[in-house]
Design an enzyme around this catalytic site. Structure first.
Site, PDB file in Angstrom:
ATOM      1  N   ASP A   8      57.994  56.883  42.933  1.00 38.63           N
ATOM      2  CA  ASP A   8      57.930  58.350  42.944  1.00 38.63           C
ATOM      3  C   ASP A   8      57.259  58.951  44.176  1.00 38.63           C
ATOM      4  O   ASP A   8      56.174  58.513  44.588  1.00 38.63           O
ATOM      5  CB  ASP A   8      57.131  58.846  41.739  1.00 38.63           C
ATOM      6  CG  ASP A   8      57.654  58.347  40.414  1.00 38.63           C
ATOM      7  OD1 ASP A   8      58.599  57.548  40.398  1.00 38.63           O
ATOM      8  OD2 ASP A   8      57.096  58.759  39.388  1.00 38.63           O
ATOM      9  N   GLN A  61      54.147  56.455  45.180  1.00 50.15           N
ATOM     10  CA  GLN A  61      53.742  55.307  44.389  1.00 50.15           C
ATOM     11  C   GLN A  61      54.060  54.033  45.178  1.00 50.15           C
ATOM     12  O   GLN A  61      55.181  53.849  45.648  1.00 50.15           O
ATOM     13  CB  GLN A  61      54.477  55.310  43.052  1.00 50.15           C
ATOM     14  CG  GLN A  61      54.080  56.451  42.138  1.00 50.15           C
ATOM     15  CD  GLN A  61      52.716  56.215  41.513  1.00 50.15           C
ATOM     16  OE1 GLN A  61      52.595  55.549  40.494  1.00 50.15           O
ATOM     17  NE2 GLN A  61      51.676  56.773  42.126  1.00 50.15           N
ATOM     18  N   GLU A  78      59.369  63.314  32.255  1.00 53.38           N
ATOM     19  CA  GLU A  78      58.417  62.846  33.262  1.00 53.38           C
ATOM     20  C   GLU A  78      58.450  63.760  34.490  1.00 53.38           C
ATOM     21  O   GLU A  78      59.388  64.514  34.714  1.00 53.38           O
ATOM     22  CB  GLU A  78      58.756  61.428  33.709  1.00 53.38           C
ATOM     23  CG  GLU A  78      58.608  60.365  32.649  1.00 53.38           C
ATOM     24  CD  GLU A  78      58.657  58.978  33.248  1.00 53.38           C
ATOM     25  OE1 GLU A  78      57.672  58.250  33.094  1.00 53.38           O
ATOM     26  OE2 GLU A  78      59.668  58.620  33.873  1.00 53.38           O
ATOM     27  N   ARG A  99      50.877  62.229  31.738  1.00 48.54           N
ATOM     28  CA  ARG A  99      50.827  61.908  33.169  1.00 48.54           C
ATOM     29  C   ARG A  99      51.568  62.920  34.053  1.00 48.54           C
ATOM     30  O   ARG A  99      52.142  63.872  33.595  1.00 48.54           O
ATOM     31  CB  ARG A  99      51.433  60.520  33.399  1.00 48.54           C
ATOM     32  CG  ARG A  99      52.852  60.338  32.885  1.00 48.54           C
ATOM     33  CD  ARG A  99      53.316  58.899  33.124  1.00 48.54           C
ATOM     34  NE  ARG A  99      54.615  58.613  32.519  1.00 48.54           N
ATOM     35  CZ  ARG A  99      54.775  58.156  31.277  1.00 48.54           C
ATOM     36  NH1 ARG A  99      53.722  57.943  30.511  1.00 48.54           N
ATOM     37  NH2 ARG A  99      55.983  57.915  30.804  1.00 48.54           N
ATOM     38  N   TRP A 118      56.909  47.637  47.661  1.00 50.37           N
ATOM     39  CA  TRP A 118      57.590  48.469  46.668  1.00 50.37           C
ATOM     40  C   TRP A 118      57.170  49.932  46.805  1.00 50.37           C
ATOM     41  O   TRP A 118      55.993  50.235  47.004  1.00 50.37           O
ATOM     42  CB  TRP A 118      57.243  47.971  45.269  1.00 50.37           C
ATOM     43  CG  TRP A 118      57.574  48.940  44.162  1.00 50.37           C
ATOM     44  CD1 TRP A 118      56.798  49.977  43.711  1.00 50.37           C
ATOM     45  CD2 TRP A 118      58.773  48.959  43.373  1.00 50.37           C
ATOM     46  NE1 TRP A 118      57.447  50.642  42.702  1.00 50.37           N
ATOM     47  CE2 TRP A 118      58.648  50.047  42.460  1.00 50.37           C
ATOM     48  CE3 TRP A 118      59.921  48.178  43.329  1.00 50.37           C
ATOM     49  CZ2 TRP A 118      59.638  50.357  41.535  1.00 50.37           C
ATOM     50  CZ3 TRP A 118      60.909  48.485  42.403  1.00 50.37           C
ATOM     51  CH2 TRP A 118      60.759  49.553  41.521  1.00 50.37           C
ATOM     52  N   MET A 119      58.136  50.846  46.615  1.00 53.72           N
ATOM     53  CA  MET A 119      57.850  52.272  46.585  1.00 53.72           C
ATOM     54  C   MET A 119      58.636  52.915  45.449  1.00 53.72           C
ATOM     55  O   MET A 119      59.805  52.596  45.243  1.00 53.72           O
ATOM     56  CB  MET A 119      58.250  52.929  47.907  1.00 53.72           C
ATOM     57  CG  MET A 119      58.053  54.452  47.937  1.00 53.72           C
ATOM     58  SD  MET A 119      58.615  55.186  49.484  1.00 53.72           S
ATOM     59  CE  MET A 119      60.401  55.139  49.209  1.00 53.72           C
ATOM     60  N   PHE A 168      48.617  56.540  39.154  1.00 56.90           N
ATOM     61  CA  PHE A 168      49.979  56.975  38.889  1.00 56.90           C
ATOM     62  C   PHE A 168      50.255  58.338  39.538  1.00 56.90           C
ATOM     63  O   PHE A 168      49.408  58.917  40.197  1.00 56.90           O
ATOM     64  CB  PHE A 168      50.224  57.014  37.382  1.00 56.90           C
ATOM     65  CG  PHE A 168      50.660  55.684  36.797  1.00 56.90           C
ATOM     66  CD1 PHE A 168      50.404  54.489  37.455  1.00 56.90           C
ATOM     67  CD2 PHE A 168      51.327  55.630  35.586  1.00 56.90           C
ATOM     68  CE1 PHE A 168      50.804  53.272  36.923  1.00 56.90           C
ATOM     69  CE2 PHE A 168      51.738  54.425  35.039  1.00 56.90           C
ATOM     70  CZ  PHE A 168      51.474  53.239  35.711  1.00 56.90           C
ATOM     71  N   SER A 169      51.451  58.869  39.301  1.00 59.75           N
ATOM     72  CA  SER A 169      51.957  60.008  40.060  1.00 59.75           C
ATOM     73  C   SER A 169      51.118  61.267  39.887  1.00 59.75           C
ATOM     74  O   SER A 169      50.437  61.468  38.893  1.00 59.75           O
ATOM     75  CB  SER A 169      53.400  60.300  39.649  1.00 59.75           C
ATOM     76  OG  SER A 169      54.254  59.265  40.064  1.00 59.75           O
TER      77      SER A 169
END
Length: 491
Positions: free
Chosen positions: A35, A51, A220, A165, A32-33, A94-95
């Protein structure tokens, strides 16, 4: 075995099982990929972090994948840069973003804590704090011993640590600034700014952008950069709470204005959509080799049907886009060598199609198409991935100045652009990039862009043009004028 080594070993042992990855859109070797993170030009190459969860095609514990390129077509996959192996990032790295300082590459990311991993959201148990990792060579990273560098102590009252975030670092006049997404106590989105002299000690600076309460949005993945004499703020919008999911579409927005870094004040001047499709989210920009501003985004439709599990991967990036500001609008143009990569010219001709006439090509799974349409033309359709009665259809209606995209693949509704051009001109230019699972359409050299994705296995490869004709205004009963266009098609 540590988590980082475990991930890298798994990739090497299993990547050969993956099928049907895109030909020229970046995708992970396996898993899985989402951001893009840490997009940066460093030591002669473009670095893209992202990510990543290598073990399945669904979202889970976020790692940071890593790859580099010189031309955005040929990629070198590097070892996973970070895994969630510390107490402060136990449920995900996270990003975040990357910046060079004194020859070293600094990553700043969100350390995510959520014992339920988002599947049963309990906000008092969730915390998001900002962390740093540093590399001498751009490949091996060490997490800073005093992480997190921004947490509850630095976050003022009025904001919630559970949604805090996506740090993006910028430098201005020798000072480092970090823009971050946060949820305020009214449960709406804001973009706030911190400042630092060394990337390690941070203090709160200001709130630079606030969503309106009635908009019901969470913001975001903010980004902030300057093009010529304008500052551009990007962010992605999503519903602020589940009850608004039916009315708020996930999308990415730009705001052009002026940023006063010293005062921490952003003055908006104009606003627009980065992409009219539903498959472009969380983009990140960097300064390119020649000083140009480049952008790359995650091509994924929320609530989209996953690819077949046997594919072994899920997720791809958009083409890189070169950004410019013109007349209060953000212009986006594909940043790859189109003429070199798509080398076989199949057609280069002027075409007129009357009602019911068709022009058909036996295409290939990938291709590039340039269509120039005189504004005196009629209405026509482009059917991509044609197979029997199925296709992805682009309809251009010159009379009503609209463009729409619909598809029999991917279970998506109509995408519509109401105004083809904001600039008076004699023709409409379409550039279409077709890959195994995606379509990217650039209108009038990047005035507007549409992205579309679908992982259906039964897509065809034919391309069909059809004219429907439109009668000139005020001449009811006369013969409709034909659809007219100049076509270049390459694979």
């Amino acid at each position: 075995m540590n988590r980082l080594q475990k991930a890298n070993d798994y990739i090497q042992e299993n990547k050969h099982t993956v099928q049907s990855r895109p030909i020229y859109h970046f995708s992970p070797e396996i898993g899985w990929m989402n951001d893009p993170n840490g997009f940066v030009y460093y030591k002669g190459r473009y670095h893209l972090f992202y990510q990543y969860y290598p073990y399945d095609i669904t979202w889970n514990d976020m790692h940071w994948g890593h790859a580099t390129t010189e031309n955005f077509i040929d990629w070198e996959h590097l070892p996973v840069a970070m895994a969630n192996d510390k107490a402060y990032d136990a449920n995900g790295c996270f990003s975040g973003s990357a910046i060079e300082k004194d020859g070293k590459l600094y990553l700043m990311y969100t350390g995510h804590i959520d014992p339920n991993m988002g599947f049963d959201r309990d906000e008092p148990e969730i915390a998001e704090r900002q962390c740093v990792a540093i590399s001498e060579d751009g490949v091996r990273f060490e997490k800073y011993q005093l992480n997190p560098v921004i947490g509850e102590k630095q976050l003022p009252e009025g904001y919630l640590i559970c949604d805090f975030r996506d740090p993006k670092i910028v430098e201005a006049d020798g000072v480092y600034y970090c823009v971050l997404s946060v949820r305020n106590t009214q449960r709406r989105g804001e973009i706030i700014m911190f400042k630092s002299e060394d990337l390690l000690e941070w203090t709160f600076h200001s709130s630079i952008y606030q969503s309106k309460f009635e908009e019901n949005t969470l913001l975001e993945c903010p980004d902030l950069f300057r093009i010529d004499d304008k500052d551009v703020l990007l962010f992605s919008e999503m519903p602020c709470d589940p009850e608004f999911a039916g009315e708020i579409q996930n999308k990415t927005v730009y705001v052009i204005g002026q940023m006063d870094f010293e005062k921490g004040h952003f003055l908006p001047e104009s606003k627009g959509l980065l992409d009219y499709g539903q498959t472009f989210y969380a983009p990140q920009s960097t300064e390119g080799k020649e000083g140009e501003r480049l952008l790359i985004g995650w091509m994924h439709r929320w609530h989209e049907t996953a690819p077949p599990k046997e594919y072994g991967f899920n997720g791809m990036m958009s083409l890189p886009r070169k950004l410019d500001v013109k007349d209060g609008q953000l212009i986006q143009q594909p940043f790859i060598e189109t003429d070199t990569y798509f080398s076989s010219i199949i057609a280069d001709q002027h075409v007129q199609l009357d009602n019911g006439e068709e022009l058909k090509f036996e295409g290939k799974p990938t291709g590039y198409m340039q269509v120039k349409i005189p504004t005196t033309s009629g209405k026509f359709e482009i059917n991509l991935n044609k197979s029997g009665e199925k296709s992805t259809t682009v309809e251009v209606d010159i009379e009503n100045n609209t463009l729409s995209l619909t598809s029999d693949y991917g279970n998506q509704g109509e995408i519509k652009v109401e105004t083809l051009s904001v600039i008076t001109q004699d023709e409409i230019l379409l550039e279409i990039y077709l890959d195994l699972h995606s379509v990217e359409l650039y209108l009038n050299s990047g005035e507007k862009v549409i992205s579309f994705t679908a992982y259906d296995t039964d897509k065809g490869t034919d391309v069909v043009f059809g004219g429907t004709g439109v009668a000139p205004v005020g001449t009811a009963g006369q013969v409709p004028r034909p659809a007219s266009f100049h076509l270049v098609y390459r694979d």
